[in-house]
Design a protein around this motif. Structure first.
Motif, mmCIF file in Angstrom:
data_model
loop_
_atom_site.group_PDB
_atom_site.id
_atom_site.type_symbol
_atom_site.label_atom_id
_atom_site.label_comp_id
_atom_site.label_asym_id
_atom_site.label_seq_id
_atom_site.Cartn_x
_atom_site.Cartn_y
_atom_site.Cartn_z
ATOM 1 N N THR A 105 -18.824 34.641 49.932
ATOM 2 C CA THR A 105 -18.046 34.620 48.742
ATOM 3 C C THR A 105 -18.880 34.905 47.573
ATOM 4 O O THR A 105 -19.892 35.437 47.573
ATOM 5 C CB THR A 105 -18.045 32.675 48.593
ATOM 6 O OG1 THR A 105 -19.320 32.432 48.402
ATOM 7 C CG2 THR A 105 -17.458 32.151 49.740
ATOM 8 N N GLU A 106 -18.055 35.079 46.250
ATOM 9 C CA GLU A 106 -18.683 35.552 45.094
ATOM 10 C C GLU A 106 -19.773 34.512 44.677
ATOM 11 O O GLU A 106 -20.845 35.237 44.351
ATOM 12 C CB GLU A 106 -17.519 35.618 44.172
ATOM 13 C CG GLU A 106 -16.554 36.583 44.446
ATOM 14 C CD GLU A 106 -17.261 38.061 44.522
ATOM 15 O OE1 GLU A 106 -18.071 38.555 43.764
ATOM 16 O OE2 GLU A 106 -16.921 38.741 45.673
ATOM 17 N N GLY A 107 -19.541 33.444 44.894
ATOM 18 C CA GLY A 107 -20.841 32.362 44.678
ATOM 19 C C GLY A 107 -21.875 32.870 45.436
ATOM 20 O O GLY A 107 -23.303 32.600 44.896
ATOM 21 N N GLN A 108 -21.913 32.967 46.774
ATOM 22 C CA GLN A 108 -22.991 33.317 47.473
ATOM 23 C C GLN A 108 -23.825 34.900 47.039
ATOM 24 O O GLN A 108 -24.914 34.836 47.061
ATOM 25 C CB GLN A 108 -22.686 33.570 49.141
ATOM 26 C CG GLN A 108 -22.468 32.268 49.398
ATOM 27 C CD GLN A 108 -21.607 31.962 50.953
ATOM 28 O OE1 GLN A 108 -20.920 32.992 51.193
ATOM 29 N NE2 GLN A 108 -21.786 31.002 51.917
ATOM 30 N N VAL A 109 -22.780 35.748 46.568
ATOM 31 C CA VAL A 109 -23.378 36.712 45.908
ATOM 32 C C VAL A 109 -23.797 36.615 44.807
ATOM 33 O O VAL A 109 -25.274 37.112 44.563
ATOM 34 C CB VAL A 109 -22.132 37.951 45.647
ATOM 35 C CG1 VAL A 109 -22.566 38.920 44.854
ATOM 36 C CG2 VAL A 109 -21.186 38.373 46.928
ATOM 37 N N ASP A 110 -23.811 35.564 44.019
ATOM 38 C CA ASP A 110 -24.524 35.395 42.737
ATOM 39 C C ASP A 110 -25.957 34.731 43.182
ATOM 40 O O ASP A 110 -26.805 34.827 42.417
ATOM 41 C CB ASP A 110 -23.578 34.218 41.950
ATOM 42 C CG ASP A 110 -22.397 35.064 41.331
ATOM 43 O OD1 ASP A 110 -22.478 36.067 40.961
ATOM 44 O OD2 ASP A 110 -21.434 34.097 41.004
ATOM 45 N N GLN A 111 -25.713 33.809 44.204
ATOM 46 C CA GLN A 111 -27.012 33.164 44.558
ATOM 47 C C GLN A 111 -28.160 34.146 45.212
ATOM 48 O O GLN A 111 -29.150 34.266 44.993
ATOM 49 C CB GLN A 111 -26.757 32.314 45.675
ATOM 50 C CG GLN A 111 -25.857 30.984 45.239
ATOM 51 C CD GLN A 111 -25.466 29.954 46.474
ATOM 52 O OE1 GLN A 111 -25.868 30.310 47.647
ATOM 53 N NE2 GLN A 111 -24.878 29.050 46.042
ATOM 54 N N MET A 112 -27.428 35.487 45.740
ATOM 55 C CA MET A 112 -28.248 36.458 46.567
ATOM 56 C C MET A 112 -28.950 37.217 45.235
ATOM 57 O O MET A 112 -30.063 37.512 45.337
ATOM 58 C CB MET A 112 -27.606 37.286 47.288
ATOM 59 C CG MET A 112 -28.497 38.343 47.897
ATOM 60 S SD MET A 112 -30.005 37.768 48.888
ATOM 61 C CE MET A 112 -29.174 36.724 50.153
ATOM 62 N N ILE A 113 -28.158 37.427 44.115
ATOM 63 C CA ILE A 113 -28.683 38.229 43.191
ATOM 64 C C ILE A 113 -29.845 37.286 42.424
ATOM 65 O O ILE A 113 -30.936 37.946 41.967
ATOM 66 C CB ILE A 113 -27.471 38.430 42.071
ATOM 67 C CG1 ILE A 113 -26.511 39.550 42.781
ATOM 68 C CG2 ILE A 113 -28.176 38.887 40.783
ATOM 69 C CD1 ILE A 113 -25.275 39.773 41.608
ATOM 70 N N GLY A 114 -29.653 36.069 42.267
ATOM 71 C CA GLY A 114 -30.453 35.076 41.908
ATOM 72 C C GLY A 114 -31.964 35.278 42.835
ATOM 73 O O GLY A 114 -32.968 35.183 42.126
ATOM 74 N N LEU A 115 -31.782 35.138 43.983
ATOM 75 C CA LEU A 115 -32.988 35.250 44.944
ATOM 76 C C LEU A 115 -33.778 36.679 44.914
ATOM 77 O O LEU A 115 -34.987 36.711 44.784
ATOM 78 C CB LEU A 115 -32.368 35.278 46.347
ATOM 79 C CG LEU A 115 -32.225 33.636 46.779
ATOM 80 C CD1 LEU A 115 -31.626 33.729 48.042
ATOM 81 C CD2 LEU A 115 -33.254 32.657 46.645
ATOM 82 N N MET A 116 -32.928 37.785 44.690
ATOM 83 C CA MET A 116 -33.267 39.190 44.417
ATOM 84 C C MET A 116 -34.211 39.146 43.201
ATOM 85 O O MET A 116 -35.105 39.945 43.206
ATOM 86 C CB MET A 116 -32.249 40.137 44.527
ATOM 87 C CG MET A 116 -31.491 40.369 46.006
ATOM 88 S SD MET A 116 -30.293 41.217 45.757
ATOM 89 C CE MET A 116 -30.547 42.900 45.009
ATOM 90 N N GLY A 117 -33.821 38.334 42.030
ATOM 91 C CA GLY A 117 -34.337 38.696 40.807
ATOM 92 C C GLY A 117 -35.388 37.706 40.489
ATOM 93 O O GLY A 117 -35.699 37.420 39.233
ATOM 94 N N ARG A 118 -35.811 36.999 41.460
ATOM 95 C CA ARG A 118 -36.993 35.958 41.247
ATOM 96 C C ARG A 118 -38.066 36.591 40.509
ATOM 97 O O ARG A 118 -38.906 35.793 39.707
ATOM 98 C CB ARG A 118 -37.163 35.210 42.734
ATOM 99 C CG ARG A 118 -36.614 34.276 42.922
ATOM 100 C CD ARG A 118 -36.919 33.711 44.264
ATOM 101 N NE ARG A 118 -37.067 34.518 45.347
ATOM 102 C CZ ARG A 118 -37.195 34.052 46.442
ATOM 103 N NH1 ARG A 118 -37.680 32.839 46.712
ATOM 104 N NH2 ARG A 118 -37.380 34.974 47.548
ATOM 105 N N GLN A 119 -38.508 37.776 41.031
ATOM 106 C CA GLN A 119 -39.889 38.508 40.469
ATOM 107 C C GLN A 119 -39.657 39.741 39.731
ATOM 108 O O GLN A 119 -40.641 39.869 38.950
ATOM 109 C CB GLN A 119 -40.810 38.761 41.713
ATOM 110 C CG GLN A 119 -41.249 37.494 42.543
ATOM 111 C CD GLN A 119 -42.168 37.995 43.568
ATOM 112 O OE1 GLN A 119 -42.112 39.131 44.095
ATOM 113 N NE2 GLN A 119 -43.280 37.227 44.016
ATOM 114 N N ALA A 120 -38.477 40.185 39.655
ATOM 115 C CA ALA A 120 -37.936 41.219 38.831
ATOM 116 C C ALA A 120 -36.602 41.104 38.550
ATOM 117 O O ALA A 120 -35.878 40.656 39.764
ATOM 118 C CB ALA A 120 -38.630 42.634 39.483
#
Length: 215
Positions: A105-120
């Protein structure tokens, strides 16, 4: 000139048989990745990387890790082969998700972007990995699909647990099957698709005995 012609001539290297269509960098199932699209992605990535200090730092860290752990993967760069590798695997991940019965889902894509951006910033990470920032959601969608597939196959969050190790092996097999069914064809200008490693391998030049004049 005859030798150069021999090096540039040959059948398509890839999972499928027959040549790619005119102007295509790759054909994945019914989808065509044009050379124009690939060239634009490479140019955008190179320009963005030059102006993104964080992306430079991330890539330097990845390269250092790769040197310390030779089996950690290919070097990241804004090259045509690296970008094409990612574009092809977008399609493979989508096909594997369908086979596994999961949808992103688009919400899960948003969550993954958040995980990817934890340190940068996620966009900087994507550029460091060899794709322009405009593909951030595509990269996140691919990562989310992989994560959902692993969860469905029993991964428990501990990468070294027996359940997670087994899930990774099953997921790899699933991705290989998906790639095989997609009949991936790579323009030999960019290399060939290695179904075992799930990556676009470098261009290789090999002359037959007849072509090289050796009997």
């Amino acid at each position: 000139m005859a030798l150069a012609g021999a090096l540039l001539t040959g059948a398509l290297a890839g999972c499928g048989d027959g040549p790619v269509r005119m102007g295509a960098a790759a054909v994945v199932g019914d989808d065509r990745i044009s050379t124009a699209k690939l060239d634009q992605a490479v140019l955008d990535c190179q320009r963005q990387f030059k102006n993104d200090q964080v992306a430079n730092q991330v890539r330097a860290a990845l390269e250092s890790q790769r040197q310390q752990q030779p089996m950690s993967g290919e070097p990241a760069d804004c090259s045509p082969r690296s970008a094409l590798d990612t574009m092809v695997n977008f399609e493979v991940a989508e096909a594997a998700a369908k086979t596994a019965g999961v949808s992103v889902t688009e919400g899960q894509v948003d969550q993954m972007i958040g995980l990817m951006g934890r340190q940068a910033p996620a966009e900087s990470i994507v550029v460091a990995l060899g794709m322009p920032k405009e593909y951030t959601r595509d990269v996140a969608r691919m990562n989310a699909a992989q994560s959902l597939i692993l969860q469905k196959l029993g991964a428990d969050g501990n990468q070294q647990s027996p359940a997670s190790l087994q899930a990774r092996q099953q997921a790899l097999s699933l991705f290989r099957q998906a790639a095989g069914k997609l009949d991936i064809r790579i323009n030999p200008r960019f290399g060939s698709f290695d179904e075992n490693r799930m990556t676009v391998s470098p261009v290789t030049t090999r002359l037959s005995a007849t072509e090289s004049g050796v009997r």
